[in-house]
Design a protein around this motif. Sequence first.
Motif, PDB file in Angstrom:
ATOM      1  N   ARG A 101     -14.331   2.067  -7.857  1.00 30.43           N
ATOM      2  CA  ARG A 101     -13.894   0.700  -8.078  1.00 30.43           C
ATOM      3  C   ARG A 101     -12.574   0.468  -7.361  1.00 30.43           C
ATOM      4  O   ARG A 101     -11.784   1.385  -7.174  1.00 30.43           O
ATOM      5  N   HIS A 102     -12.353  -0.772  -6.968  1.00 29.49           N
ATOM      6  CA  HIS A 102     -11.100  -1.111  -6.289  1.00 29.49           C
ATOM      7  C   HIS A 102      -9.959  -1.036  -7.298  1.00 29.49           C
ATOM      8  O   HIS A 102     -10.114  -1.440  -8.456  1.00 29.49           O
ATOM      9  N   ILE A 317       1.775   2.784  -4.678  1.00 34.49           N
ATOM     10  CA  ILE A 317       1.256   2.329  -3.386  1.00 34.49           C
ATOM     11  C   ILE A 317       2.355   1.505  -2.716  1.00 34.49           C
ATOM     12  O   ILE A 317       2.841   0.532  -3.282  1.00 34.49           O
ATOM     13  N   GLY A 318       2.737   1.883  -1.504  1.00 30.64           N
ATOM     14  CA  GLY A 318       3.919   1.301  -0.881  1.00 30.64           C
ATOM     15  C   GLY A 318       3.671   0.082  -0.019  1.00 30.64           C
ATOM     16  O   GLY A 318       4.631  -0.555   0.424  1.00 30.64           O
ATOM     17  N   ASP A 319       2.387  -0.268   0.246  1.00 29.68           N
ATOM     18  CA  ASP A 319       2.105  -1.372   1.162  1.00 29.68           C
ATOM     19  C   ASP A 319       0.984  -2.232   0.586  1.00 29.68           C
ATOM     20  O   ASP A 319      -0.146  -1.756   0.392  1.00 29.68           O
ATOM     21  N   PHE A 323      -4.572  -3.031   0.177  1.00 31.02           N
ATOM     22  CA  PHE A 323      -5.603  -3.521  -0.745  1.00 31.02           C
ATOM     23  C   PHE A 323      -6.704  -4.302  -0.033  1.00 31.02           C
ATOM     24  O   PHE A 323      -7.811  -4.442  -0.564  1.00 31.02           O
ATOM     25  N   THR A 324      -6.412  -4.849   1.135  1.00 34.05           N
ATOM     26  CA  THR A 324      -7.399  -5.686   1.836  1.00 34.05           C
ATOM     27  C   THR A 324      -7.869  -5.082   3.151  1.00 34.05           C
ATOM     28  O   THR A 324      -8.617  -5.714   3.896  1.00 34.05           O
ATOM     29  N   MET A 330      -8.405   5.402   1.175  1.00 34.87           N
ATOM     30  CA  MET A 330      -7.575   4.949   0.057  1.00 34.87           C
ATOM     31  C   MET A 330      -8.434   4.700  -1.187  1.00 34.87           C
ATOM     32  O   MET A 330      -8.086   5.109  -2.293  1.00 34.87           O
ATOM     33  N   LEU A 331      -9.592   4.075  -0.994  1.00 34.60           N
ATOM     34  CA  LEU A 331     -10.446   3.755  -2.134  1.00 34.60           C
ATOM     35  C   LEU A 331     -11.008   5.004  -2.804  1.00 34.60           C
ATOM     36  O   LEU A 331     -11.211   5.031  -4.019  1.00 34.60           O
TER      37      LEU A 331
END
Length: 338
Positions: A101-102, A317-319, A323-324, A330-331
Amino acid sequence: MINTIKKYLEEVELFTSQKAEDVEQFRIKYLGKKGILNDLFQKFKEVPNENKKEFGQLINNLKQSVTQKINFLKENVSDSIQSDIEEDLTRPGLALNLGSRHPINIVKHKIINIFKKIGFSVADGLEIEDDWHNFTALNMSEYHPARDMQDTFFIEKNPDMVLRTHTSSVQIRYMKQNEPPIRILSPGRVYRNEDISSRSHCMFHQIEGLYIDTDVSFADLKQTLQYFTSELFGKSEIRMRPSYFPFTEPSAEVDVYWGLETETDYRITKGTGWLEILGCGMVDPNVLKNVNINPEKYSGFAFGMGIERIVMLMYQIGDIRMFTENDIRMLQQFKYEF
């Protein structure tokens, strides 16, 4: 014609093979659309009446023989395939590639579940909103300076329509359609015309809460937020600093005491130990009047937070752009987060 069918019967009886390809060709030869049986059924009407009975019986016998032969051969073919395979039952199976899941959805549902325990329900709304629900009903008239606080995406063909700048518009629609007591959360995407950087984006997610009832006080708001921070972060010490929002009065920014245990703690709290997490306040009486709720009888509080900001704090999470970007690496770090 009858002798021909008898020859076909002999041919079927003698046919054998352990190859799946041969069995399939045999099936097509007899049972296919252009096969022998289909051709014989077409010629049935040309047979003299005195021979029709015998001819029909022979055709049916041929069809049954072909079907039985095919079924028998298919079983033998599958059995021979199975017998050729030596399975090592001690060999580990193939690893399943689990999805994930995101992180925004993970944290969003954690927040929703926390507030559901104290009676909040979820309300959804439009992402393209009209000016009245997005601004005017929230105590921001046409030339109100607070509109400058939010750089807005306007719809070119209809300047009265905007991409919502907050999910407060959901609360306005809900209050118009429902009578108090009201206790809702409104999560969703919002849009602001901002430069994209590591700390800001033109599209992000908010989750806002609203509670309207008789005798709701600022103390109720503080207790609710202390409960929330304790459940989500494991930290219940908060402080509320005076602030300004056009739709709440009084208004406050809420900080949670994050601590100074690590170097990261010093960095994200700028050496103070305190971290800003959300804004809140008592609903302005003018907002209640705009949705036909009597401010003499009812009062309430509202709060809102950016989900990305909470996710970045919880998972370091630094950036925000990550997320997009749909980077699978990362996921995959969130496979086992629920």
